[in-house]
Structures are given as structure tokens and as C-alpha cells.
Write a protein that holds these residues in place. Structure first.
Motif, PDB file in Angstrom:
ATOM      1  N   SER A   3       9.668   8.645  -6.297  1.00  0.00           N
ATOM      2  CA  SER A   3      10.398   8.487  -7.570  1.00  0.00           C
ATOM      3  C   SER A   3       9.545   9.096  -8.676  1.00  0.00           C
ATOM      4  N   GLU A   4      10.241   9.816  -9.565  1.00  0.00           N
ATOM      5  CA  GLU A   4       9.545  10.524 -10.644  1.00  0.00           C
ATOM      6  C   GLU A   4       8.579   9.583 -11.357  1.00  0.00           C
ATOM      7  N   GLN A   5       7.462  10.133 -11.780  1.00  0.00           N
ATOM      8  CA  GLN A   5       6.433   9.407 -12.539  1.00  0.00           C
ATOM      9  C   GLN A   5       5.573   8.508 -11.656  1.00  0.00           C
ATOM     10  N   MET A   6       5.914   8.372 -10.370  1.00  0.00           N
ATOM     11  CA  MET A   6       5.038   7.516  -9.552  1.00  0.00           C
ATOM     12  C   MET A   6       3.676   8.216  -9.428  1.00  0.00           C
ATOM     13  N   THR A   7       2.608   7.450  -9.323  1.00  0.00           N
ATOM     14  CA  THR A   7       1.273   8.076  -9.251  1.00  0.00           C
ATOM     15  C   THR A   7       1.066   8.663  -7.859  1.00  0.00           C
ATOM     16  N   LEU A   8       0.117   9.583  -7.770  1.00  0.00           N
ATOM     17  CA  LEU A   8      -0.232  10.184  -6.470  1.00  0.00           C
ATOM     18  C   LEU A   8      -0.651   9.075  -5.507  1.00  0.00           C
ATOM     19  N   ALA A   9      -1.414   8.131  -5.986  1.00  0.00           N
ATOM     20  CA  ALA A   9      -1.882   7.033  -5.115  1.00  0.00           C
ATOM     21  C   ALA A   9      -0.688   6.236  -4.588  1.00  0.00           C
ATOM     22  N   ALA A  10       0.284   5.957  -5.457  1.00  0.00           N
ATOM     23  CA  ALA A  10       1.460   5.178  -5.025  1.00  0.00           C
ATOM     24  C   ALA A  10       2.285   5.977  -4.021  1.00  0.00           C
ATOM     25  N   TYR A  11       2.416   7.299  -4.269  1.00  0.00           N
ATOM     26  CA  TYR A  11       3.185   8.153  -3.342  1.00  0.00           C
ATOM     27  C   TYR A  11       2.525   8.118  -1.960  1.00  0.00           C
ATOM     28  N   LEU A  12       1.204   8.296  -1.935  1.00  0.00           N
ATOM     29  CA  LEU A  12       0.486   8.360  -0.652  1.00  0.00           C
ATOM     30  C   LEU A  12       0.458   6.990   0.024  1.00  0.00           C
ATOM     31  N   ALA A  14       2.810   4.709  -0.148  1.00  0.00           N
ATOM     32  CA  ALA A  14       4.140   4.507   0.458  1.00  0.00           C
ATOM     33  C   ALA A  14       4.271   5.355   1.727  1.00  0.00           C
ATOM     34  N   TRP A  15       3.781   6.578   1.678  1.00  0.00           N
ATOM     35  CA  TRP A  15       3.901   7.500   2.835  1.00  0.00           C
ATOM     36  C   TRP A  15       3.050   7.040   4.007  1.00  0.00           C
ATOM     37  N   SER A  16       1.907   6.386   3.721  1.00  0.00           N
ATOM     38  CA  SER A  16       0.982   6.084   4.823  1.00  0.00           C
ATOM     39  C   SER A  16       0.982   4.612   5.234  1.00  0.00           C
ATOM     40  N   SER A  21      -3.652   6.906  10.774  1.00  0.00           N
ATOM     41  CA  SER A  21      -3.923   8.360  10.658  1.00  0.00           C
ATOM     42  C   SER A  21      -3.465   8.877   9.303  1.00  0.00           C
ATOM     43  N   ARG A  22      -2.276   8.438   8.883  1.00  0.00           N
ATOM     44  CA  ARG A  22      -1.790   8.894   7.579  1.00  0.00           C
ATOM     45  C   ARG A  22      -2.714   8.377   6.456  1.00  0.00           C
ATOM     46  N   GLN A  23      -3.248   7.174   6.661  1.00  0.00           N
ATOM     47  CA  GLN A  23      -4.139   6.617   5.621  1.00  0.00           C
ATOM     48  C   GLN A  23      -5.411   7.441   5.499  1.00  0.00           C
ATOM     49  N   GLU A  24      -5.835   8.050   6.616  1.00  0.00           N
ATOM     50  CA  GLU A  24      -7.021   8.942   6.564  1.00  0.00           C
ATOM     51  C   GLU A  24      -6.686  10.215   5.777  1.00  0.00           C
ATOM     52  N   VAL A  25      -5.484  10.729   5.977  1.00  0.00           N
ATOM     53  CA  VAL A  25      -5.048  11.920   5.229  1.00  0.00           C
ATOM     54  C   VAL A  25      -4.941  11.581   3.745  1.00  0.00           C
ATOM     55  N   SER A  26      -4.371  10.426   3.451  1.00  0.00           N
ATOM     56  CA  SER A  26      -4.211   9.993   2.049  1.00  0.00           C
ATOM     57  C   SER A  26      -5.562   9.855   1.355  1.00  0.00           C
ATOM     58  N   ALA A  27      -6.518   9.249   2.054  1.00  0.00           N
ATOM     59  CA  ALA A  27      -7.854   9.053   1.458  1.00  0.00           C
ATOM     60  C   ALA A  27      -8.482  10.408   1.137  1.00  0.00           C
ATOM     61  N   THR A  28      -8.269  11.371   2.018  1.00  0.00           N
ATOM     62  CA  THR A  28      -8.833  12.720   1.814  1.00  0.00           C
ATOM     63  C   THR A  28      -8.197  13.401   0.607  1.00  0.00           C
ATOM     64  N   ILE A  29      -6.892  13.306   0.493  1.00  0.00           N
ATOM     65  CA  ILE A  29      -6.186  13.941  -0.632  1.00  0.00           C
ATOM     66  C   ILE A  29      -6.592  13.278  -1.951  1.00  0.00           C
ATOM     67  N   LEU A  30      -6.759  11.963  -1.932  1.00  0.00           N
ATOM     68  CA  LEU A  30      -7.154  11.258  -3.170  1.00  0.00           C
ATOM     69  C   LEU A  30      -8.552  11.692  -3.609  1.00  0.00           C
ATOM     70  N   GLU A  31      -9.457  11.915  -2.652  1.00  0.00           N
ATOM     71  CA  GLU A  31     -10.800  12.399  -3.016  1.00  0.00           C
ATOM     72  C   GLU A  31     -10.712  13.814  -3.597  1.00  0.00           C
ATOM     73  N   MET A  32      -9.837  14.648  -3.013  1.00  0.00           N
ATOM     74  CA  MET A  32      -9.654  16.007  -3.537  1.00  0.00           C
ATOM     75  C   MET A  32      -9.124  15.936  -4.969  1.00  0.00           C
TER      76      MET A  32
END
Ligand code: AHG
Ligand code: MN
Ligand code: MN
Length: 346
Positions: A3-12, A14-16, A21-32
Motif C-alpha cells: 500500500s502506498e506510503q508503507m515503509t520499506l521495512a513494513a513492505y519487507l 509483510a513479504w517475509s 529465507s525471505r527474512q534473510e533477503v529482507s535483512a540484506t535489503i534493509l542494510e543496503m
């Protein structure tokens, strides 16, 4: 979910949810993302940072190494120490560098794309690709997988806004960093490349060096309404791949950096592992296509971390048209019939 305006952290999050495994991808993207917010601040300081755009070395093959290239590399490498990342394969280091050896992911990165634009205050960026380390695979091997193996990719654009364009293979999402709190928020969900934009991005000064199929294709575009395409095309060339990619995702158009006859440019200028492959996933997830002129970029298995590759991306019809010209014998392309007839009349 998005949903528009949701933060990157909230998007990731929800996705993970519920998936380690998805949580590992999310943690990596958040560090980037965290590191890119820091780099955005450094880029914005510009001339107040002594030597920001200074050339500090020769990166080989016509590329120079700038102070900011190296600073960006150090920033992302330090950030990824805190992520489940076994190694980083960077434009700024000859070999992959080990971080957390047994970790399940690797990251390929162009820490600073568009270095020639640092001193001209034109948009520059960071491009990254996230790949899994399969059972029995070394980090080096993991970095040299075909792009279809990616679990995520993205680029950050340091421009009038700082934006993160990212995919976890669930569509291409656009996050903009609010200058107030420096948090990335979703501003465009599921970008789709427009198929109709009559605009091309190519460094036209290389025209005489291009292979004939590219000369044929470009001649048709430049013939405008009088030619086979029966429409006038506009041209844009920023000189930062991330800026061209962002524009094409937002309003359409076709990008070409072909191989050409200049020494060292046989496979073009752009790099397969940390420029073409991450962008190819973003374009494909946005309904576009990316090719080296004959093969889909995502199908190509890299031989070397720094190998160059010709790169064309944009709407599938345009990419297919260019690929077709690479199949047609050159002699046919010279016949006036070829151009007038037009191959796939609009
Ligand atoms: P980098 O600064 O990481 O080396 O990338 C520069 C690339 C790409 O961003 C851009 O599209 C291209 O170089 C521009 O090449 P030309 O200067 O040959 O047009
Ligand atoms: Mn680059
Ligand atoms: Mn670079």
C-alpha cells in the motif's frame, strides 16, 4: 499487500512473514537501504567533501576510479557485514570479498554508477543484485550464477529525490526517501514499462562503431514519420545507467549500449554481473525485457565477475525487434526495401 506510503521495512516484513529465507533477503535489503541513505548524504555534500569526485586510479578498460567509488564500496561492504551475506562482488574490487563465510546469500554491487557525473551534479546511483548460495556452492560460484537465480535486485538513484527501485520477484517497487526522516516509503507499486514511448537512450557519438543491426535499428528510429516506424523519436542520454533505467521504468523508452568496434568495447561498456543482471530482473518484473542483442540477459551465465556485456532493455516489442535485426543477414539490411518495408510495422 503493497500500500502506498508503507515503509520499506513494513513492505519487507509483510513479504517475509514466517519465511526464514525471505527474512534473510529482507535483512540484506534493509542494510543496503541504510547504507544508501548515508551515501545520499555524502553525495549531497558534494564540494564540501574534499576530493569527492577526484580520480584516484585507473580501473582499466577506459574506466577511472573516483574517490567516491571507493568510499561507496567501503560503506556498503561495512553495512553488509551486518547481513546474512557470505561475500560481496564489487566493481571496485578485483575479487569477491568474504564477509560472513557460511551465510546463505551473496551480493554483487556497482557501489557508484555514473562516476563521470559526480562533478557535474547529475544523478548517480548504486546497483545491487542478491543471489542465494546453493548447497555446496562457493561464494565465488554463487556470484557467477545466471540472473534467473537472483532472489532480489535493485538500484538507488541519488538525484533530486533519493529513490530505491527494488524487486524481491514480486513486481518492481519504487520507494522514495523522505528528506524529513530519511525513511524509504513506497511511492509507486508494481511499476509497468509503457510500451508506447517513442524515446531512445544511446550514446550517439559511437554510431560509426556500432554493429550493422544497431545502425539499421537506429536509422529507422531517426527516419521518424518518413521511415518504417512512421513516428518521430526523441533521444535522452544522461550517462548514468541508473538514471536511464529509472526514466524508462517511469515513462518508457528503449536503452542500448551495444558492443562496438572500438578496442575494448567488443562487448560494450556495461558489466554483466552488477549492472545488466540486476537491471534485467527489475525490467522483467516490470513487464519489460533485457537482452545482449541475441540472448535474454537473465539466461546468461557469467564467466567472470567483471565481464562486460552489450545491453538493450525496454518494452519487449522493441527488444525483440533489435534481436531480429541481429538475426537478419547484413546484406538484406542494406536493401532499401528492408527499411521501407519495416519489419514489424507499428
Ligand atoms: P560506472 O560509473 O559505474 O563505470 O558506470 C558508467 C556507465 C553507465 O552508468 C553509463 O550508462 C555509461 O557508463 C556511460 O558510458 P559512456 O560514457 O560511454 O556514454
Ligand atoms: Mn556503473
Ligand atoms: Mn561504478
Amino acid at each position: 499487500m503493497a500500500s502506498e506510503q508503507m515503509t520499506l521495512a513494513a513492505y519487507l516484513e509483510a513479504w517475509s512473514a514466517g519465511d526464514a529465507s525471505r527474512q534473510e533477503v529482507s535483512a540484506t535489503i534493509l542494510e543496503m537501504a541504510k547504507a544508501s541513505a548515508e551515501l545520499s548524504a555524502l553525495v549531497a555534500e558534494g564540494p564540501f567533501v574534499r576530493g569527492l569526485a577526484k580520480t584516484i586510479g585507473d580501473a582499466g578498460g577506459g574506466d577511472v576510479k573516483k574517490f567516491l567509488d571507493v568510499e561507496a564500496h567501503k560503506l556498503f561492504k561495512a553495512a553488509l557485514q551486518n547481513a546474512p551475506v557470505a561475500a560481496i562482488g564489487s566493481e571496485e574490487a578485483d575479487n569477491a570479498e568474504i564477509l560472513n563465510e557460511k551465510a546463505p546469500l551473496v551480493v554483487a554491487i556497482d557501489p557508484l554508477d555514473g562516476s563521470s557525473n559526480i562533478e557535474t551534479n547529475v544523478s548517480i546511483g548504486t546497483i545491487f543484485s542478491v543471489l542465494p548460495v546453493a548447497e555446496g556452492m562457493s561464494p565465488d560460484e554463487a556470484l557467477l550464477q545466471a540472473g534467473n537465480a537472483q532472489v532480489a535486485s535493485g538500484f538507488v538513484l541519488y538525484g533530486p529525490q533519493t529513490t530505491l527501485v527494488m524487486t524481491v520477484r514480486d513486481g518492481t517497487q519504487l520507494f522514495t526517501m523522505s528528506p524529513k526522516d530519511r525513511v524509504f516509503r513506497l511511492t509507486r507499486a508494481n511499476l509497468q514499462i509503457s510500451p508506447n514511448k517513442a524515446e531512445y537512450a544511446i550514446n550517439a557519438s559511437n554510431e560509426r562503431h556500432w554493429p550493422k543491426p544497431v545502425q539499421t535499428y537506429m536509422r529507422e528510429l531517426n527516419a521518424g514519420t518518413a521511415g518504417a516506424r512512421q513516428r518521430d523519436f526523441n533521444m535522452r542520454w544522461v550517462g548514468s545507467l541508473v538514471a536511464e533505467a529509472y526514466r524508462i521504468l517511469i515513462r518508457g523508452g528503449i536503452f542500448l549500449y551495444p558492443g562496438d568496434s572500438r578496442p575494448g568495447y567488443e562487448a560494450g561498456r556495461l558489466r554483466l554481473v552488477y549492472e545488466a543482471i540486476p537491471l534485467a530482473l527489475l525490467m522483467t518484473e516490470a513487464g519489460g525485457a533485457a537482452s545482449d542483442g541475441t540472448r535474454a540477459i537473465l539466461d546468461i551465465k557469467p564467466d567472470d565477475l567483471h565481464q562486460r556485456i552489450p545491453l538493450v532493455f525496454g518494452p519487449p516489442d522493441e527488444v525483440r525487434r533489435i534481436e531480429y535485426y541481429f538475426q537478419v543477414p547484413p546484406v538484406e539490411q542494406d536493401s532499401p526495401l528492408f527499411s521501407d518495408r519495416g519489419l514489424l510495422r507499428d
